[in-house]
Scaffold this active site. Sequence first.
Site, PDB file in Angstrom:
ATOM      1  N   GLY A  93       2.912  -4.306  14.689  1.00  0.00           N
ATOM      2  CA  GLY A  93       2.567  -5.722  14.540  1.00  0.00           C
ATOM      3  C   GLY A  93       3.311  -6.343  13.362  1.00  0.00           C
ATOM      4  O   GLY A  93       3.786  -7.478  13.436  1.00  0.00           O
ATOM      5  N   ASP A  94       3.441  -5.582  12.284  1.00  0.00           N
ATOM      6  CA  ASP A  94       4.156  -6.087  11.108  1.00  0.00           C
ATOM      7  C   ASP A  94       5.638  -6.286  11.442  1.00  0.00           C
ATOM      8  O   ASP A  94       6.272  -7.252  10.996  1.00  0.00           O
ATOM      9  CB  ASP A  94       4.026  -5.114   9.930  1.00  0.00           C
ATOM     10  CG  ASP A  94       2.570  -4.881   9.569  1.00  0.00           C
ATOM     11  OD1 ASP A  94       1.772  -5.820   9.724  1.00  0.00           O
ATOM     12  OD2 ASP A  94       2.237  -3.766   9.145  1.00  0.00           O
ATOM     13  N   THR A 148       1.952   2.491  14.196  1.00  0.00           N
ATOM     14  CA  THR A 148       1.583   1.896  12.894  1.00  0.00           C
ATOM     15  C   THR A 148       2.695   0.961  12.426  1.00  0.00           C
ATOM     16  O   THR A 148       3.858   1.359  12.364  1.00  0.00           O
ATOM     17  CB  THR A 148       1.382   3.013  11.828  1.00  0.00           C
ATOM     18  OG1 THR A 148       0.542   4.004  12.356  1.00  0.00           O
ATOM     19  CG2 THR A 148       0.783   2.439  10.551  1.00  0.00           C
ATOM     20  N   LYS A 179       9.645   6.023  15.463  1.00  0.00           N
ATOM     21  CA  LYS A 179       9.602   7.029  14.377  1.00  0.00           C
ATOM     22  C   LYS A 179       8.236   7.007  13.716  1.00  0.00           C
ATOM     23  O   LYS A 179       7.550   5.967  13.721  1.00  0.00           O
ATOM     24  CB  LYS A 179      10.681   6.740  13.338  1.00  0.00           C
ATOM     25  CG  LYS A 179      12.070   6.891  13.922  1.00  0.00           C
ATOM     26  CD  LYS A 179      13.142   6.994  12.866  1.00  0.00           C
ATOM     27  CE  LYS A 179      14.501   7.164  13.529  1.00  0.00           C
ATOM     28  NZ  LYS A 179      15.456   6.171  13.127  1.00  0.00           N
ATOM     29  N   ASN A 191       0.833  -1.217   0.000  1.00  0.00           N
ATOM     30  CA  ASN A 191       0.000   0.000   0.000  1.00  0.00           C
ATOM     31  C   ASN A 191       0.859   1.255   0.000  1.00  0.00           C
ATOM     32  O   ASN A 191       2.011   1.225   0.453  1.00  0.00           O
ATOM     33  CB  ASN A 191      -0.858   0.081   1.282  1.00  0.00           C
ATOM     34  CG  ASN A 191      -1.729  -1.136   1.513  1.00  0.00           C
ATOM     35  OD1 ASN A 191      -1.911  -1.949   0.618  1.00  0.00           O
ATOM     36  ND2 ASN A 191      -2.260  -1.258   2.706  1.00  0.00           N
ATOM     37  N   SER A 200      10.560  -0.154  16.246  1.00  0.00           N
ATOM     38  CA  SER A 200       9.824   0.371  15.077  1.00  0.00           C
ATOM     39  C   SER A 200       8.879   1.512  15.450  1.00  0.00           C
ATOM     40  O   SER A 200       8.502   2.310  14.598  1.00  0.00           O
ATOM     41  CB  SER A 200       9.023  -0.746  14.406  1.00  0.00           C
ATOM     42  OG  SER A 200       7.847  -1.016  15.148  1.00  0.00           O
ATOM     43  N   GLY A 210       3.186  -6.951  25.828  1.00  0.00           N
ATOM     44  CA  GLY A 210       4.016  -8.035  25.293  1.00  0.00           C
ATOM     45  C   GLY A 210       3.210  -8.997  24.439  1.00  0.00           C
ATOM     46  O   GLY A 210       2.171  -8.633  23.889  1.00  0.00           O
ATOM     47  N   GLY A 213       1.439  -1.105   3.931  1.00  0.00           N
ATOM     48  CA  GLY A 213       0.783  -2.365   3.576  1.00  0.00           C
ATOM     49  C   GLY A 213       1.394  -3.454   4.437  1.00  0.00           C
ATOM     50  O   GLY A 213       2.623  -3.517   4.581  1.00  0.00           O
TER      51      GLY A 213
HETATM   52  O1  RIB Z   1      -0.150  -2.614   9.741  1.00  0.00           O
HETATM   53  C1  RIB Z   1       0.006  -1.299   9.287  1.00  0.00           C
HETATM   54  C2  RIB Z   1      -0.417  -1.193   7.871  1.00  0.00           C
HETATM   55  O2  RIB Z   1      -1.805  -1.408   7.802  1.00  0.00           O
HETATM   56  C3  RIB Z   1      -0.202   0.160   7.254  1.00  0.00           C
HETATM   57  O3  RIB Z   1       1.068   0.308   6.671  1.00  0.00           O
HETATM   58  C4  RIB Z   1      -1.345   0.285   6.265  1.00  0.00           C
HETATM   59  O4  RIB Z   1      -0.935   0.207   4.938  1.00  0.00           O
HETATM   60  C5  RIB Z   1      -2.311  -0.813   6.633  1.00  0.00           C
HETATM   61  O5  RIB Z   1      -2.339  -1.795   5.712  1.00  0.00           O
END
Ligand code: RIB
Length: 294
Positions: free
Chosen positions: A239-240, A236, A273, A14, A270, A213, A42
Amino acid sequence: MEKKPIITIVGSINMDLVTITSQVPKRGETLFGEHFQMNPGGKGANQAVAAARLGAQVQLIGCVGNDRFGQDIVEHLQKQGVDVSDVEPVTDVTATATIIVSDQDNSIIVVPGANNYVTASFVESKRDVIADSDILVLQLEIPLEGVQKAVQIAKENGVKVILNPAPIQHLPSDLIKDIDYLTPNEHEQELLSQDRSAEELDGKLIVTKGNQGVCIYEAGEEVIIPAYKIDVVDTTGAGDSFNGGLAHALSRGLNLKDACKYGNAVAALSTTKLGAQTGMPTGAEVEAFINSQG
Ligand code: RIB
């Protein structure tokens, strides 16, 4: 030279359109915000960048639109060390995520565009890439049929699978049984657990709980791996980052608890920033951070 494990990520790509505001508008209201920025995001691309920055060999399978956003994101991913040979342009718009970061929380609206083209037949065309991987990582910002096909190919070829079930939707039991690790956050876990027994998820459930945690559920027991304390700017993509870190750590042979601890460190750093990928750390930064925490 020793061959690095291959992490393949099938998922969303994204452009994030981020607005910072102290107040979220009520229905029909217009407000001034404080700051706007655009950055690649994304969940799929974020997880790919998180793992690549740590030093992993990462292949991303996905689609972008035939537009400026798509070109910019692919260039950016290449610079981050992600193998984009299997990211294909399609005749549609690149997905966007409109993100509002406020004092209260973050909210996100995703318009999937090109992500909708990651179908079962598209994924089937990438069979060899998935089959030759060590770990497959997925999320739910692409069509479920694409996720199911990728998991099927992985299972046929003995590839370990991490599914980050975000955004959450109903998941068939047939799919769950083939997942090695499921990584919902607390809200996603509530929905995920609603229509299934604890046994069905036992040994594969890793719930991310922000500053509490992560919780691993194994043999009927809950084990908490505490979060690191850090000054947070933007959550944001945290989790990724956890998922990218987890995949990298597991691919290097760490046991599940240590891999979660490593993922927690990646996620914590992460958040320092603004932007989903901006604060994602390198492997050396994570090692130094973990050592500094004693
Ligand atoms: O997990 C964060 C992401 O969720 C963002 O980068 C956004 O694109 C959404 O998909």
